[in-house]
Scaffold this motif. Structure first.
Motif, PDB file in Angstrom:
ATOM      1  N   UNK A   1      16.181 -54.121 119.411  1.00 60.96           N
ATOM      2  CA  UNK A   1      16.696 -54.004 120.779  1.00 60.96           C
ATOM      3  C   UNK A   1      17.725 -52.878 120.839  1.00 60.96           C
ATOM      4  N   UNK A   2      18.193 -52.600 122.078  1.00 60.41           N
ATOM      5  CA  UNK A   2      19.140 -51.507 122.275  1.00 60.41           C
ATOM      6  C   UNK A   2      20.512 -51.819 121.689  1.00 60.41           C
TER       7      UNK A   2
ATOM      8  N   UNK B   1       9.741 -77.455 124.591  1.00 61.11           N
ATOM      9  CA  UNK B   1      10.234 -76.249 125.249  1.00 61.11           C
ATOM     10  C   UNK B   1      11.744 -76.131 125.095  1.00 61.11           C
ATOM     11  N   UNK B   2      12.469 -77.230 125.383  1.00 62.06           N
ATOM     12  CA  UNK B   2      13.933 -77.194 125.273  1.00 62.06           C
ATOM     13  C   UNK B   2      14.336 -76.893 123.829  1.00 62.06           C
ATOM     14  N   UNK B   3      13.726 -77.618 122.895  1.00 61.28           N
ATOM     15  CA  UNK B   3      14.125 -77.458 121.494  1.00 61.28           C
ATOM     16  C   UNK B   3      13.807 -76.051 121.002  1.00 61.28           C
ATOM     17  N   UNK B   4      12.557 -75.572 121.278  1.00 57.00           N
ATOM     18  CA  UNK B   4      12.154 -74.257 120.781  1.00 57.00           C
ATOM     19  C   UNK B   4      13.023 -73.170 121.377  1.00 57.00           C
ATOM     20  N   UNK B   5      13.258 -73.226 122.705  1.00 63.00           N
ATOM     21  CA  UNK B   5      14.049 -72.176 123.340  1.00 63.00           C
ATOM     22  C   UNK B   5      15.473 -72.141 122.820  1.00 63.00           C
ATOM     23  N   UNK B   6      16.077 -73.324 122.642  1.00 60.76           N
ATOM     24  CA  UNK B   6      17.452 -73.355 122.131  1.00 60.76           C
ATOM     25  C   UNK B   6      17.522 -72.749 120.733  1.00 60.76           C
ATOM     26  N   UNK B   7      16.579 -73.183 119.867  1.00 59.85           N
ATOM     27  CA  UNK B   7      16.628 -72.678 118.487  1.00 59.85           C
ATOM     28  C   UNK B   7      16.348 -71.185 118.463  1.00 59.85           C
ATOM     29  N   UNK B   8      15.370 -70.745 119.278  1.00 59.79           N
ATOM     30  CA  UNK B   8      15.030 -69.324 119.276  1.00 59.79           C
ATOM     31  C   UNK B   8      16.180 -68.483 119.785  1.00 59.79           C
ATOM     32  N   UNK B   9      16.861 -69.002 120.836  1.00 59.07           N
ATOM     33  CA  UNK B   9      17.982 -68.244 121.394  1.00 59.07           C
ATOM     34  C   UNK B   9      19.069 -68.056 120.347  1.00 59.07           C
ATOM     35  N   UNK B  10      19.354 -69.133 119.610  1.00 58.97           N
ATOM     36  CA  UNK B  10      20.372 -69.022 118.567  1.00 58.97           C
ATOM     37  C   UNK B  10      19.952 -67.984 117.529  1.00 58.97           C
ATOM     38  N   UNK B  11      18.677 -68.029 117.117  1.00 61.41           N
ATOM     39  CA  UNK B  11      18.194 -67.082 116.120  1.00 61.41           C
ATOM     40  C   UNK B  11      18.265 -65.652 116.645  1.00 61.41           C
ATOM     41  N   UNK B  12      17.832 -65.468 117.896  1.00 59.64           N
ATOM     42  CA  UNK B  12      17.793 -64.126 118.473  1.00 59.64           C
ATOM     43  C   UNK B  12      19.192 -63.565 118.642  1.00 59.64           C
ATOM     44  N   UNK B  13      20.123 -64.427 119.095  1.00 62.71           N
ATOM     45  CA  UNK B  13      21.497 -63.952 119.292  1.00 62.71           C
ATOM     46  C   UNK B  13      22.133 -63.570 117.965  1.00 62.71           C
TER      47      UNK B  13
ATOM     48  N   UNK C   1      20.462 -62.422 115.415  1.00 64.70           N
ATOM     49  CA  UNK C   1      19.797 -61.190 114.977  1.00 64.70           C
ATOM     50  C   UNK C   1      20.338 -59.968 115.716  1.00 64.70           C
ATOM     51  N   UNK C   2      20.681 -60.127 117.016  1.00 66.17           N
ATOM     52  CA  UNK C   2      21.140 -58.974 117.799  1.00 66.17           C
ATOM     53  C   UNK C   2      22.644 -58.998 117.988  1.00 66.17           C
ATOM     54  N   UNK C   3      23.384 -59.655 117.101  1.00 64.75           N
ATOM     55  CA  UNK C   3      24.835 -59.772 117.258  1.00 64.75           C
ATOM     56  C   UNK C   3      25.471 -58.390 117.239  1.00 64.75           C
ATOM     57  N   UNK C   4      26.390 -58.149 118.185  1.00 64.57           N
ATOM     58  CA  UNK C   4      27.144 -56.909 118.180  1.00 64.57           C
ATOM     59  C   UNK C   4      26.500 -55.784 118.969  1.00 64.57           C
TER      60      UNK C   4
ATOM     61  N   UNK D   1      24.530 -56.342 121.961  1.00 63.01           N
ATOM     62  CA  UNK D   1      24.286 -56.653 123.367  1.00 63.01           C
ATOM     63  C   UNK D   1      25.525 -56.370 124.202  1.00 63.01           C
ATOM     64  N   UNK D   2      25.368 -56.312 125.519  1.00 64.97           N
ATOM     65  CA  UNK D   2      26.490 -56.062 126.411  1.00 64.97           C
ATOM     66  C   UNK D   2      27.523 -57.171 126.296  1.00 64.97           C
ATOM     67  N   UNK D   3      27.070 -58.432 126.219  1.00 65.31           N
ATOM     68  CA  UNK D   3      28.039 -59.530 126.180  1.00 65.31           C
ATOM     69  C   UNK D   3      28.944 -59.417 124.955  1.00 65.31           C
ATOM     70  N   UNK D   4      28.440 -58.779 123.913  1.00 67.59           N
ATOM     71  CA  UNK D   4      29.253 -58.674 122.705  1.00 67.59           C
ATOM     72  C   UNK D   4      30.341 -57.617 122.849  1.00 67.59           C
ATOM     73  N   UNK D   5      30.062 -56.567 123.648  1.00 62.48           N
ATOM     74  CA  UNK D   5      31.053 -55.487 123.710  1.00 62.48           C
ATOM     75  C   UNK D   5      31.874 -55.536 124.995  1.00 62.48           C
TER      76      UNK D   5
END
Lengths: 313, 66
Positions: free
Chosen positions: A81-82, B36-48, B50-53, B55-59
């Motif tokens: 991602x970006x 759906x709830x379980x998969x989305x929650x776990x995936x979101x945690x994993x994705x966040x 992975x993309x830590x630092x 994303x806009x919310x991080x900076x």
């Protein structure tokens, strides 16, 4: 009459040929070998011809432009991602360097909110520019400071003005440039950093600049990105390559603002669909196994009389 | 009184959830919602993570004015 004769001859010949080339009874293996060889020939020749064509040298390679190197932009990876800090710096570069000549009509100030800037910051930036707005009550157009709903301002009112100010050349709109050019981000980055002296014997006419990555070699845009043209607020060293990298990331975001979300959904989709496919294949084989493993026996009429007599006995 | 049945988990599952279409449908929908709830929650945690630092919310913390 003659054509009918020819047609019949052709039909005979093809029938004879198919008889000759058809495999003998009980040689399913040789049929498979033949098919495999045919497929391998087709695929192999296709791949070979593609790479032979791609890697060949010819006299007019300047017209294609030098192929850009493969740069490790994070958003190029399958699940990448970006880097939004890079988008922010890139917009600063665009605003200070590129916006003097290039328009970006499809990007609006509001698109930057919560991507690279806070809402207050974008309001402040937009208000620095004056926009012409619709007729007032007395029918006149008036000027007003920019709002979130306005597009990034155009440097020239129309194409003719842009050409007149740039020696007949039109600086293209950059809203979709990374998607609109073969090579994408790598090409734009190589272009921006690739200005050099033309090789011996190559003449570039007055008004154009030599850039090996530009198809044809002669581009109207002069080099604009040098070390230190922009000062970054977050302290990132402002070398020409860093500036180019950031502006290219910004251009990529402008062309593909949905990239972050798309990659996220894409990974989810890959995970779910592959799992469901495996499950579906298993269920299919489970439901079919009875049919696929049954035995069908043909009771020839020859046996019927014998069986009748055996039943009587 | 319930008729004769096999005492196994699979048989129990079949009788309670899969035998009647109404309960089968409810089971499908309910497990879909839960997954759906379980998969989305776990995936979101994993994705966040992975993309830590990046994303806009991080900076955005650096640029918020109080």
């Amino acid at each position: 009459m003659f054509s009918r004769n020819a047609f019949n001859t052709f039909k005979q010949a093809s029938q004879n040929a198919s008889k000759r080339f058809s495999t003998q009874a009980g040689s399913a293996k040789s049929y498979n070998v033949l098919m495999g060889a045919a497929a391998a020939t087709a695929v192999g020749s296709g791949v070979s011809l593609y790479y032979l064509n791609k890697n060949s040298a010819h006299a007019n390679m300047e017209a294609d432009g030098l192929h850009p190197a493969d740069h490790p932009f994070p958003q190029k990876k399958l699940m990448g991602t970006f880097d939004h800090a890079s988008i922010r710096r890139g917009f600063q570069v665009f605003k200070e360097v590129c916006a003097a000549c290039h328009s970006m009509d499809l990007v609006y100030w509001r698109n930057l909110v919560d991507v690279a800037y806070t809402e207050e910051e974008v309001r402040e930036m937009a208000a620095e520019y004056q926009y012409t707005d619709g007729p007032d009550d007395s029918g006149d157009m008036f000027e007003r400071p920019g709002k979130l709903t306005d597009p990034i301002p155009r440097p020239y009112a129309n194409e003719e003005a842009a050409r007149a100010a740039n020696g007949g050349a039109l600086p293209p709109d950059l809203s979709l440039i990374t998607k609109a050019r073969h090579g994408g981000v790598d090409y734009i980055y190589a272009l921006l950093t690739g200005y050099c002296d033309p090789p011996a014997g190559v003449e570039v006419r007055e008004g154009l600049n030599y850039n090996p990555y530009f198809p044809g070699g002669a581009i109207a845009m002069a080099q604009n990105i040098f070390d230190g043209v922009v000062e970054f607020e977050d302290g990132t060293p402002n070398t020409a390559s860093q500036i180019s990298k950031d502006v290219v990331t910004f251009l990529n975001w402008a062309a593909e603002p949905e990239l972050d979300e798309r990659k996220k959904i894409g990974v989810k989709a890959l995970m779910l669909f592959s799992t469901l496919t495996v499950i579906a294949l298993w269920i299919k084989r489970n439901r079919w196994h009875t049919l696929k493993s049954r035995k069908v026996v043909f009771n020839s009429p020859k046996n019927w009389q014998q069986q009748q007599q055996q039943k009587k006995n | 009184m319930v008729g004769g049945f096999t005492k196994s988990i699979s048989s129990f599952t079949y009788r309670t959830f899969f035998k009647k279409e109404s309960t089968y449908f409810t089971t499908v929908v309910a497990s879909g919602v839960a997954f759906s709830i379980a998969f989305n929650t776990m995936f979101e945690k994993y994705w966040d993570s992975k993309t830590a630092g990046t994303k806009w919310v991080d900076i955005k913390g650096r640029y918020i004015k109080e």
